[in-house]
Each structure stands twice: as structure tokens, then as C-alpha cells.
Design a protein around this motif. Structure first.
Motif, PDB file in Angstrom:
ATOM      1  N   GLY A  16      30.433  41.281  40.396  1.00 37.51           N
ATOM      2  CA  GLY A  16      30.955  41.239  39.036  1.00 37.51           C
ATOM      3  C   GLY A  16      30.194  42.215  38.165  1.00 37.51           C
ATOM      4  N   VAL A  71      32.028  34.911  39.136  1.00 33.12           N
ATOM      5  CA  VAL A  71      32.775  35.321  40.328  1.00 33.12           C
ATOM      6  C   VAL A  71      32.650  34.267  41.415  1.00 33.12           C
ATOM      7  CG1 VAL A  71      32.917  37.021  42.201  1.00 33.12           C
ATOM      8  CG2 VAL A  71      32.598  37.790  39.846  1.00 33.12           C
ATOM      9  N   ASN A 113      38.144  44.703  46.165  1.00 34.02           N
ATOM     10  CA  ASN A 113      37.567  44.670  44.829  1.00 34.02           C
ATOM     11  C   ASN A 113      38.269  45.698  43.939  1.00 34.02           C
ATOM     12  OD1 ASN A 113      35.884  44.021  42.713  1.00 34.02           O
ATOM     13  ND2 ASN A 113      34.145  45.220  43.458  1.00 34.02           N
ATOM     14  N   GLY A 114      39.348  45.267  43.268  1.00 41.21           N
ATOM     15  CA  GLY A 114      40.029  46.139  42.311  1.00 41.21           C
ATOM     16  C   GLY A 114      41.155  46.977  42.877  1.00 41.21           C
ATOM     17  N   ASN A 140      40.532  40.596  42.332  1.00 43.27           N
ATOM     18  CA  ASN A 140      40.311  40.444  40.892  1.00 43.27           C
ATOM     19  C   ASN A 140      41.531  39.924  40.135  1.00 43.27           C
ATOM     20  OD1 ASN A 140      37.770  41.486  41.414  1.00 43.27           O
ATOM     21  ND2 ASN A 140      38.343  43.576  40.883  1.00 43.27           N
TER      22      ASN A 140
END
Length: 237
Positions: A16, A25, A158-159, A214
Motif C-alpha cells: 500500500g 491492505v 497490483n494496479g 486494487n
């Protein structure tokens, strides 16, 4: 959609805005795992250690690659214990199993015991990678998923919300794929997981779902089949 899943998390996904762990998170992760667990889904988890160290990275600064990989394996065990603590705060019974034996910290990985835990509704977290250098935690995920006969590997990125023809953060013309085969990954050199992990998933006919961790409720949506991601398997349709 699935009875037994293996959730693959990167170490960086736990960061995070913090250096190693973001408590928000971890809490959100635990709440989502609890939600799918309460739906009756059997859950196993493999986590990386990149929020602490990467074997390849330390090799670049002069540390022996084998030693660096073992350092990375220890980092994954730290992350496994952190996830265990977060899940237990949500009332979820867990076990951490490690490929490197450390009986005061966790159980050793034993395939039959892991499956037995899952059948009893216990969440199993695998730490320590494969226990051997030169193998990534992607390969660990493919190996453990094969050993426990998981229906799918849920690869939480992640993203990034799936697999693209190029890095979407660098190339505005990158095209997102809704479905790929494992041969597509190998032939096109798409950087989803390393080639060892890709081949193992293909050989053992394990489905892979790549999605954005996310996004709100993304793990639950992935299990329910409503997440916007990329499905990868052996079939072309």
C-alpha cells in the motif's frame, strides 16, 4: 464458480502506502478472503516477498544468487505470517505451511495435510517458495495449485486489471486480452508469469485468472466470475 482456489499475491501488493505492510491492505485482504471462505470456497494462498527483498535484485549488488533467493524465501514466510494474523483477527482459522522447515513458526509443507486442512475449511498459506533457489513464487503457485488440485489460480495484480499486449502504463495503444491460452503466453512472450510456471499450469490444465487486486471487492468478484480480468487456460475458446 470454483470449489478450491489458490490466491497468488505479490509482496508489493501488501505494501500500500507503507514500506512493508499497509494495515488497511491486510485488513481488506482478510475481509475478502473471509467472504469467499464463508461462501464455502476452499482457499489456499501463495505470497511473494518483494516488499522486503528479491533474490535477483540482491544478486545485482554482489550477494550470491542462491543466498539471495533463500533470503527472498524467508521474506515470503514473514508475509505469510502477517496474512495469517490478519485472517485470524477476522475469525478465519488458518495454517501456514513452509517449504523450509521451521517448526516453531509454521507447519512443514505436506501435501496430504494441506488438502486435509482445506477440506476442513481451514485457509492454508504457503510460505517459503518452492524451497529451492532459482524458482519464482509464480512457479510456487503453479506447483502448489497442482499439488492440491485447485480449480484456478487467482493472480491478483497490483494496479493492472488483466493481461495486455504491452505495458499499459507505458503504451497507450496496449490492447487488453479477455482470454488467452498458455501457448499464447509462451509464443508472444507475455510477461504474466515465468515460463516454468506457465508450462506447469498448461501441463496440469490449471486455469489462471489475472485481475486487479486494487479494485473494490475484486477477490470476491473473481470467485463469483464477475471481475474484469483475463482468463488463461489450455483451450482456444
Amino acid at each position: 464458480m470454483y470449489k478450491r482456489v489458490l490466491l497468488k499475491l505479490s509482496g508489493e501488493a501488501l505494501q500500500g502506502k507503507e514500506k512493508n505492510f499497509d494495515p488497511l491492505v491486510l485488513k481488506n485482504l482478510a475481509k475478502q478472503v473471509k467472504e469467499i471462505h464463508d461462501l464455502g470456497v476452499q482457499v489456499a494462498i501463495v505470497v511473494g516477498g518483494g516488499n522486503f527483498i528479491r533474490g535477483k535484485t540482491v544478486a545485482e549488488i554482489g550477494i550470491d544468487r542462491v543466498q539471495g533467493d533463500y533470503m527472498g524465501m524467508l521474506a515470503t514466510i514473514i508475509n505469510a505470517l502477517a496474512i495469517q494474523s490478519a485472517l485470524e483477527r477476522e475469525g478465519v482459522v488458518t495454517r501456514v505451511q513452509t517449504s523450509i522447515e521451521m517448526p516453531k513458526v509454521a507447519e512443514p509443507f505436506i501435501q496430504r495435510r494441506a488438502v486435509h486442512h482445506l477440506e476442513k475449511g481451514i485457509v492454508v498459506i504457503f510460505g517459503g517458495g518452492t524451497g529451492s533457489p532459482f524458482f519464482s513464487t509464480d512457479t510456487t503457485a503453479a506447483l502448489r495449485a497442482s499439488e492440491i488440485s485447485a480449480d484456478v489460480i487467482l493472480m491478483a495484480k497490483n494496479g493492472v486489471d488483466g493481461v495486455y499486449s504491452a505495458d499499459p502504463k507505458k503504451d497507450p495503444n496496449a490492447v487488453k486480452y479477455d482470454h488467452l491460452t498458455y501457448m499464447d503466453l509462451l509464443n508472444q512472450g507475455l510477461q504474466v508469469m515465468d515460463s516454468t510456471a506457465t508450462s506447469m499450469c498448461m501441463d496440469n490444465d490449471i486455469e489462471l485468472l489475472v485481475f486487479n487486486m486494487n479494485e473494490d471487492g475484486s477477490i470476491v468478484k473473481a470467485v463469483q466470475g464477475t471481475v474484469q480480468g483475463t482468463v488463461i487456460n489450455k483451450n482456444s475458446d
